[in-house]
Scaffold this active site. Structure first.
Site, PDB file in Angstrom:
ATOM      1  N   GLY A  62      46.788  31.492  60.124  1.00  0.00           N
ATOM      2  CA  GLY A  62      47.115  32.841  59.696  1.00  0.00           C
ATOM      3  C   GLY A  62      47.713  32.839  58.299  1.00  0.00           C
ATOM      4  O   GLY A  62      48.281  31.853  57.858  1.00  0.00           O
ATOM      5  N   SER A  63      47.595  33.951  57.597  1.00  0.00           N
ATOM      6  CA  SER A  63      48.238  34.082  56.289  1.00  0.00           C
ATOM      7  C   SER A  63      49.692  34.537  56.466  1.00  0.00           C
ATOM      8  O   SER A  63      50.162  34.717  57.582  1.00  0.00           O
ATOM      9  CB  SER A  63      47.469  35.063  55.421  1.00  0.00           C
ATOM     10  OG  SER A  63      46.230  34.510  55.036  1.00  0.00           O
ATOM     11  N   GLY A  64      50.384  34.716  55.349  1.00  0.00           N
ATOM     12  CA  GLY A  64      51.793  35.077  55.405  1.00  0.00           C
ATOM     13  C   GLY A  64      52.704  33.874  55.237  1.00  0.00           C
ATOM     14  O   GLY A  64      53.927  34.008  55.292  1.00  0.00           O
ATOM     15  N   HIS A  65      52.098  32.688  55.040  1.00  0.00           N
ATOM     16  CA  HIS A  65      52.888  31.458  54.910  1.00  0.00           C
ATOM     17  C   HIS A  65      52.797  30.879  53.505  1.00  0.00           C
ATOM     18  O   HIS A  65      53.045  29.691  53.308  1.00  0.00           O
ATOM     19  CB  HIS A  65      52.407  30.421  55.919  1.00  0.00           C
ATOM     20  CG  HIS A  65      52.357  30.930  57.319  1.00  0.00           C
ATOM     21  ND1 HIS A  65      53.455  31.497  57.936  1.00  0.00           N
ATOM     22  CD2 HIS A  65      51.348  30.993  58.219  1.00  0.00           C
ATOM     23  CE1 HIS A  65      53.122  31.874  59.162  1.00  0.00           C
ATOM     24  NE2 HIS A  65      51.847  31.593  59.353  1.00  0.00           N
ATOM     25  N   HIS A 226      56.371  33.440  62.398  1.00  0.00           N
ATOM     26  CA  HIS A 226      55.626  34.690  62.496  1.00  0.00           C
ATOM     27  C   HIS A 226      56.539  35.834  62.876  1.00  0.00           C
ATOM     28  O   HIS A 226      56.108  36.824  63.457  1.00  0.00           O
ATOM     29  CB  HIS A 226      54.512  34.581  63.531  1.00  0.00           C
ATOM     30  CG  HIS A 226      53.624  33.414  63.284  1.00  0.00           C
ATOM     31  ND1 HIS A 226      53.858  32.202  63.850  1.00  0.00           N
ATOM     32  CD2 HIS A 226      52.535  33.276  62.491  1.00  0.00           C
ATOM     33  CE1 HIS A 226      52.910  31.351  63.437  1.00  0.00           C
ATOM     34  NE2 HIS A 226      52.118  31.978  62.618  1.00  0.00           N
ATOM     35  N   ASP A 412      81.075  39.752  36.679  1.00  0.00           N
ATOM     36  CA  ASP A 412      81.814  38.510  36.877  1.00  0.00           C
ATOM     37  C   ASP A 412      83.066  38.414  36.014  1.00  0.00           C
ATOM     38  O   ASP A 412      83.699  37.368  35.960  1.00  0.00           O
ATOM     39  CB  ASP A 412      80.900  37.307  36.585  1.00  0.00           C
ATOM     40  CG  ASP A 412      80.511  37.247  35.114  1.00  0.00           C
ATOM     41  OD1 ASP A 412      80.771  38.223  34.405  1.00  0.00           O
ATOM     42  OD2 ASP A 412      79.956  36.227  34.695  1.00  0.00           O
TER      43      ASP A 412
END
Lengths: 460, 460
Positions: A62-65, A226, A412
């Site tokens: 699957g994609s998304g990785h 996932h 800062d």
């Protein structure tokens, strides 16, 4: 109305094909198969056409990785990567297309993460390819260490450890080994690797709303990649505590997931889950190395810190440990042109620190310490009290100053002033000639230059 | 109570030194000067000790921009990087320590981003080093294109374009050029580069609360890299629209910031600001390349997509364009071991696409299209109506299914079913032999295998 996750994308349905187009624009050695939207395959431009004379190594899922898996295509690593839609296994036809595109007479190794969909689709594609006359082997990676056995019928999930298996197999193939030997090395590597993750945020699928599953001070341990809920939700801790916990799980003597004991050698991979700054990944690496060496007696041969196997825009990291031996180190150190494999982690480490060079002349007064405190004059006492009061006021104002500064600058100012004031109080005890007001002002300037940095420091 | 930003850190005061320790654990070729906490200098392990026989190239500045600047230390790029505290310029003494540690007889080039603090601290350090006998040159980078002139006394800010200047100077130094020549190449590069950023979120300083400056559907254009407010806040757009807008600003004929016209060559750098997934960066690259080529008539020689100069955990990206020529391309393509410089972007690009290989036999039925539609039988009509009703029901259930799936899985079940149902409705018109019920079921299976992926696809 629930809001969609903020993303820099176009149509949510196009994220994978558009990612691949951008990837191939970026890296000159990559091509993709002209089969969008169904077939989403990235391959080595120099390995197509059936004439490839080494074992092809193909992975995907699957994609998304991202950058996995397409970012690991290149000489010395993957020959092709097959992408499914986001978090969905690629269909059989696109896996077959990848096999046909790059497999020569030496055959093809499929490296598959242990998910039902991937096993079914890659398995069916392998059978079909065999029926077409291709030599095919498969290695399944299930490196998850988050859940104790039994883990149901699906078994351990494939996580970031898969990347190390890609590297070992890709280097073995590049060295000209046979399919059986490449598969054997990949299997050996897959049995020596364990991973566990921790998330600060839940990932959001393209076009969908962001989950509120995780509270603002909670983190999730032992998650999948996932967006599956993790094994436990706990309060946010320092990264040192988180790293200790994750290493304990991975190396648990109870689960015995990893064949690693005191005296073993190992490599370490710290993996960002998609939205984790490099700074935080490095801080985790800094803790993990001595923890492994001193607490577990494991020699850490290599450290890979970066973003390898993500879960879309999830904040958090995973830690992977792989038992190393001579052969595995040789494979991991072998050169590769795969864009997402880190450069500069190979080889043995010299000492981490180098002494600060001494200035050429002893003219600088910064390091001088008063050998003996003079009796303070009345004026000296007043000056001491005044400096102390001013410094303490600045210390108290830290948060307010930061707040005001954040309206006009980078927020800062208070922290910088706090640092200067603290150093002044410290140096005043040992370094300031308080009876000499003009000299003391110079000495304060020296303290400020030393510790404050920024514009205030140099103007001080 | 306002919440601190979620970060995987320990004490907020220690983020920079702990980052450096982790960085040096990861990359074998790096060392740091043993002067924590004041002196935070990363250097090439092979260039220390005063015997370095090439021009030393040093850069640095405030921290919070990781991997910049320390991640760009390595043969062929920076010789040393000097880090200040988060968003604060490093003090003079630490810059001096870096100069003393790596500068040999060839001298040292300081590359400085155009901020008041950096100019003051690096400038004073340069003067001090010269008084110690070192040969020093300085190049200031101000590549910001967000604000129209006049930009006040401070001028244009230094942003991600600085990384390209590092690379050009580092390669020139590595080629053995003199200090004057290295400085001239760096200056030439700094005058040919422009950058503009877009943020989806505001960065949070370690230990401080997260700003609510940006609404959930707003983005900020033309931001600085220290959390300074951007030039404009607008509604979230598709990434294609965002990229178009940013390129228009950078290449504005009004500001004339860049010496680039129709027919020029250029390189493109797409930079993640800290929390941006690789997927989104690549989608931006996919748009920017043809936009530059087709809309502006600029030949894009190289594309660098990744995370180079960040703003802590900010989500968003910046786009940098540098006019390229033969010499600049040679410098950018020259090999380097700097860990954060991308591998695989060098050289010229072959065609991006490769045709999908045809299956060895014509046995597969997937691509068959009915040449002529048979008259449907009564049973055929009923089957057509039933399939249509079922598919439409699945299409309507998309969001509910995604929602239910997100409780137990990855939340994409509805999307997957939607994709399958849509393809079935499409293929039914042209490919299904509806009068043959059993055949139609097989044909539905083929459609599902083709488009759905995941576990549902293969079980279909």
């Amino acid at each position: 109305m629930a809001l969609q996750g903020k993303k820099l994308i176009n149509n949510p349905d196009d994220v994978v094909t558009e990612f691949i187009e951008g990837l191939v624009e970026t890296y000159q050695g990559l091509q993709y198969l002209d089969g969008f939207p169904e077939i989403k395959v990235v391959l080595r431009a120099d390995a197509v056409g059936g004439a490839y004379d080494k074992v092809a190594v193909i992975s995907g899922g699957g994609s998304g990785h991202e950058p996995a898996h397409a970012g690991f295509v290149g000489p010395g690593m993957l020959t092709a990567a097959v992408s499914g839609d986001v978090f969905a296994s690629p269909p059989v036809d696109s896996i077959l297309a990848a096999i046909r595109a790059v497999t020569g007479t030496m055959g093809c190794l499929l490296i598959i993460k242990n998910y039902t969909g991937d096993r079914l689709n890659f398995g069916l594609a392998a059978e079909q390819a065999k029926s077409e006359g291709y030599k095919i082997e498969m290695v399944i990676v299930g490196d998850d260490c988050a859940l104790p056995p039994p883990r149901g019928i699906a078994g351990r999930r494939g996580l970031a450890g898969t990347i190390l298996v890609h590297k070992v197999a890709g280097a073995a193939a590049d060295a000209g080994l046979s399919l059986a030997d490449v598969a054997a090395e990949a299997k050996h590597a897959s049995e020596a690797v364990g991973t566990m993750g921790v998330a600060l945020s839940v990932c959001t699928l393209p076009g969908q709303v962001t989950s509120d599953r995780l509270g603002p001070e909670q983190i999730e341990l032992g998650l999948g990649i996932h967006g599956e809920p993790g094994a436990a939700v706990v309060e946010l801790q320092t990264v040192d505590v988180v790293v200790e916990h994750v290493l304990k799980q991975i190396l648990s003597q109870e689960t015995q997931y990893l064949p690693i004991t005191r005296g073993s050698n190992a490599v370490l991979l710290i993996n960002g889950l998609g939205a984790t700054p490099v700074m935080e990944l490095m801080i985790a690496a800094r803790k993990a190395v001595p923890e492994l060496q001193l607490e577990y007696g494991i020699a850490v041969d290599r450290v890979y810190t970066g973003t390898f196997m993500t879960s879309l825009d999830m904040a958090g990291l995973s830690i992977t440990i792989m038992r190393s031996d001579e052969n595995i180190l040789q494979r991991l150190d072998a050169p590769t042109k795969a864009p997402a494999w880190p450069v500069g982690s190979e080889g043995n480490r010299p000492p981490a620190k180098f002494p600060v060079p001494v200035p050429p002349s002893p003219s600088m007064k910064d390091d001088e310490i008063l050998s003996e405190r003079q009796e303070l004059s009345k004026q000296g006492c007043m000056l001491e009290a005044a400096i102390e009061a001013a410094a303490k006021e600045l210390i108290d104002l830290k948060d307010n100053l930061n707040d005001w500064d954040s309206k006009v600058g980078d927020g800062d100012c208070g922290t910088t002033m706090y640092r200067g004031a603290t150093a002044i109080l410290e140096d005043m005890k040992t370094r300031y000639h308080l009876n000499d007001a003009a000299g003391t002002v110079n000495e304060i300037g020296s303290t400020i230059r030393k510790v404050m940095g920024g514009t205030s420091g140099i103007l001080g």
